[in-house]
Design a protein around this motif. Structure first.
Motif, PDB file in Angstrom:
ATOM      1  N   SER A 174       0.848  -1.196   0.000  1.00  0.00           N
ATOM      2  CA  SER A 174       0.000   0.000   0.000  1.00  0.00           C
ATOM      3  C   SER A 174       0.882   1.243   0.000  1.00  0.00           C
ATOM      4  O   SER A 174       2.081   1.153   0.259  1.00  0.00           O
ATOM      5  CB  SER A 174      -0.846   0.052   1.270  1.00  0.00           C
ATOM      6  N   ALA A 175       0.256   2.378  -0.221  1.00  0.00           N
ATOM      7  CA  ALA A 175       0.938   3.654  -0.027  1.00  0.00           C
ATOM      8  C   ALA A 175       1.155   3.871   1.470  1.00  0.00           C
ATOM      9  O   ALA A 175       0.512   3.231   2.294  1.00  0.00           O
ATOM     10  CB  ALA A 175       0.078   4.783  -0.590  1.00  0.00           C
ATOM     11  N   THR A 198      -2.656   8.399   0.633  1.00  0.00           N
ATOM     12  CA  THR A 198      -3.746   8.412  -0.342  1.00  0.00           C
ATOM     13  C   THR A 198      -4.764   9.502   0.001  1.00  0.00           C
ATOM     14  O   THR A 198      -5.241  10.213  -0.881  1.00  0.00           O
ATOM     15  CB  THR A 198      -4.397   7.018  -0.440  1.00  0.00           C
ATOM     16  N   GLU A 225       1.450   4.261  -4.156  1.00  0.00           N
ATOM     17  CA  GLU A 225       1.930   2.883  -4.170  1.00  0.00           C
ATOM     18  C   GLU A 225       3.193   2.739  -5.022  1.00  0.00           C
ATOM     19  O   GLU A 225       4.020   1.867  -4.775  1.00  0.00           O
ATOM     20  CB  GLU A 225       0.833   1.947  -4.694  1.00  0.00           C
ATOM     21  N   PHE A 278      -3.460  -1.596  -5.602  1.00  0.00           N
ATOM     22  CA  PHE A 278      -4.360  -0.481  -5.893  1.00  0.00           C
ATOM     23  C   PHE A 278      -4.376  -0.108  -7.375  1.00  0.00           C
ATOM     24  O   PHE A 278      -5.321   0.476  -7.852  1.00  0.00           O
ATOM     25  CB  PHE A 278      -3.918   0.715  -5.043  1.00  0.00           C
ATOM     26  N   GLY A 315      -8.692   1.105  -0.269  1.00  0.00           N
ATOM     27  CA  GLY A 315      -8.411  -0.194   0.341  1.00  0.00           C
ATOM     28  C   GLY A 315      -8.127  -1.276  -0.683  1.00  0.00           C
ATOM     29  O   GLY A 315      -8.015  -2.461  -0.342  1.00  0.00           O
ATOM     30  N   GLY A 316      -7.975  -0.879  -1.946  1.00  0.00           N
ATOM     31  CA  GLY A 316      -7.887  -1.839  -3.046  1.00  0.00           C
ATOM     32  C   GLY A 316      -6.642  -2.708  -3.091  1.00  0.00           C
ATOM     33  O   GLY A 316      -6.600  -3.706  -3.814  1.00  0.00           O
ATOM     34  N   SER A 317      -5.631  -2.363  -2.312  1.00  0.00           N
ATOM     35  CA  SER A 317      -4.415  -3.186  -2.333  1.00  0.00           C
ATOM     36  C   SER A 317      -4.675  -4.609  -1.857  1.00  0.00           C
ATOM     37  O   SER A 317      -3.980  -5.533  -2.275  1.00  0.00           O
ATOM     38  CB  SER A 317      -3.344  -2.566  -1.437  1.00  0.00           C
ATOM     39  N   ASP A 318      -5.635  -4.777  -0.976  1.00  0.00           N
ATOM     40  CA  ASP A 318      -5.980  -6.138  -0.536  1.00  0.00           C
ATOM     41  C   ASP A 318      -6.440  -6.953  -1.730  1.00  0.00           C
ATOM     42  O   ASP A 318      -6.079  -8.120  -1.887  1.00  0.00           O
ATOM     43  CB  ASP A 318      -7.114  -6.097   0.507  1.00  0.00           C
TER      44      ASP A 318
END
Ligand code: ASP
Ligand code: MG
Length: 422
Positions: A41-42, A47, A74, A136, A151-154
């Motif tokens: 993540s960043a 973000t 990121e 992300f 939260g898209g890195s998950d």
């Protein structure tokens, strides 16, 4: 030896010191003989900072340009982690979303992953390199950078895990697992050893912030075993597979571990919703369709919906919730449709919270909702809207009463940890 994906969240990546800690955790996994891909993540807060710049530049920003801005957080951390790993003597390189690529649709700011190309990754890992991938990010069919939603890195991590058929996707975060509720609100919250995909989906979608919802649906669909665990462990701690995080698994796998299943698995609070009321909407067929059609077209997710009992003169109030981030857009759209819908006034309130109780146990038990309503009533908490599913009951309340409501419910369902269990 296995192939694993390790994902590190923003708190774990916040600053050089923490990135070094992450690099050491990663290095230990590779030293244990695993092929390792890392998704990052960043840095925490970055973000948000970038999103604010977009808002300042243009409140009705073009999502495609927003993606260009916010995807940069990121890019920075993936490069820094690769550099740090190299400083530790590891072979490592970054793979930006467009380089792999991670293909997505072109729904900017909330893009969906299509295919993740795995050739380059597999070759890199087979050559002993640690692959570092910014979460992300994706690439649209039109050749533009996309992002996957907050939260898209998950989701990136789970998608990569599925694409390279990883044995496990370890999500390292600032909590050591999934709890019955937010331990910062309820000190007696208990850590769960196992959660089903289905329960996690409800907990995530109602704001348990541990994992992005989409990552859980993707894991369920692709059968990716996901572990949530803390990155804040001692440098000489045992390798990841022995750290007792929370495993997110299928119903079948859970049955093997069914020790003391509870009626309710978790309680979640979500302050990121906003309420909209349209007053005096004509009470006739098609009225509701003219409200929600344009919102759907604009990709705005409507969650709770209440159509009140008709007033006199064949009119009714319609109440619903949208993500707080979409409130301005939703209002603008609805105002443009005022004549077509025929409402009188638009009232909005972002000072609301959605509280949900979740558990597969309620499929076969009556009285879960009644317990909830009674517990809230006893504390004078007013319920503004209600929605239910097979394994969840949610209520919308005043945001100021969030913490009180969560505490009251945690006790009402007998979930407080005893001293022995704590
Ligand atoms: N940095 C992005 C966010 O804050 C994605 C992520 O961290 O998962 O939403
Ligand atoms: Mg996150």
């Amino acid at each position: 030896m296995g192939r694993i994906v390790m994902k590190f969240g923003g708190t774990s990546m916040a600053g050089s010191e923490r990135i070094r800690r992450v690099a050491n955790i990663v290095r230990r996994q590779q030293a244990a003989g695993h092929e390792v891909a890392v998704v990052v993540s960043a840095m925490a807060g970055e973000t948000d900072r970038l999103v604010n710049f977009c808002r300042e530049a243009n409140p009705l920003y073009d999502p495609a340009e927003y993606d260009v801005v916010v995807a940069s957080g990121e890019q920075v951390t993936s490069g820094l982690l690769a550099l740090t790993l190299q400083a530790l003597g590891c072979k490592a390189r970054s793979w930006l979303g467009w380089q792999l690529p991670i293909h997505t649709d072109d729904a900017h700011a909330k893009a969906r992953i299509g295919e993740v190309e795995n050739e380059a990754l597999l070759a890199s890992m087979a050559a002993g390199e640690i692959a570092v991938i910014p979460g992300f990010q994706g690439l649209s069919d039109h050749g533009r950078i996309t992002t996957l939603g907050r939260g898209g890195s998950d989701t990136s991590a789970v998608a990569v895990a599925a694409a390279i058929q990883a044995d496990r996707c370890d999500i390292y975060t600032d909590v050591d697992g999934v709890y019955t509720t937010d331990p910062r609100i309820v000190a007696k919250a208990r850590k769960l050893k196992y959660v089903t995909y289905e329960e996690m989906l409800e907990l995530a979608s109602v704001g348990s912030k541990v994992l992005q919802t989409r990552s859980v649906s993707l894991a369920m669909k692709e059968g990716v075993r996901v572990q949530v665990l803390s990155s804040f462990i001692d440098d000489d701690a045992t390798p990841a597979d022995e750290i007792p995080g929370t495993m997110i698994v299928s119903d079948e796998e859970l049955e093997g571990h069914e020790m003391e299943r509870q009626l309710i698995t978790g309680i979640a609070a979500d302050k990121n919703e906003a309420k909209i009321i349209l007053t005096r909407v004509p009470d006739r067929p098609g009225a509701v369709a003219t409200i929600f059609g344009p919102l759907a077209q604009a990709n705005i997710n409507v969650d709770m919906i209440i159509q009140n009992v008709g007033r006199d003169k064949g009119e009714t109030d319609v109440t619903f919730t949208v993500p707080a981030a979409d409130l301005l857009r939703a209002q603008t759209l609805l105002e443009a449709q005022k004549a077509a819908i025929g409402y009188n006034r638009i009232i909005s309130d972002s000072k609301v919270a959605k509280i949900s109780v979740v558990g597969v146990g309620m499929k076969s038990h009556a009285g879960v909702a009644a317990t909830m309503f009674r517990a809230m009533a006893d504390r004078g908490i007013n319920i503004q809207a209600i929605s239910t599913s097979e394994i969840k009951v949610s209520v919308l309340i005043d945001e100021d009463e969030t913490e009180l409501a969560v505490r009251v419910l945690h006790t009402a369902y007998g979930m407080d940890a005893t001293d022995e269990a704590a």
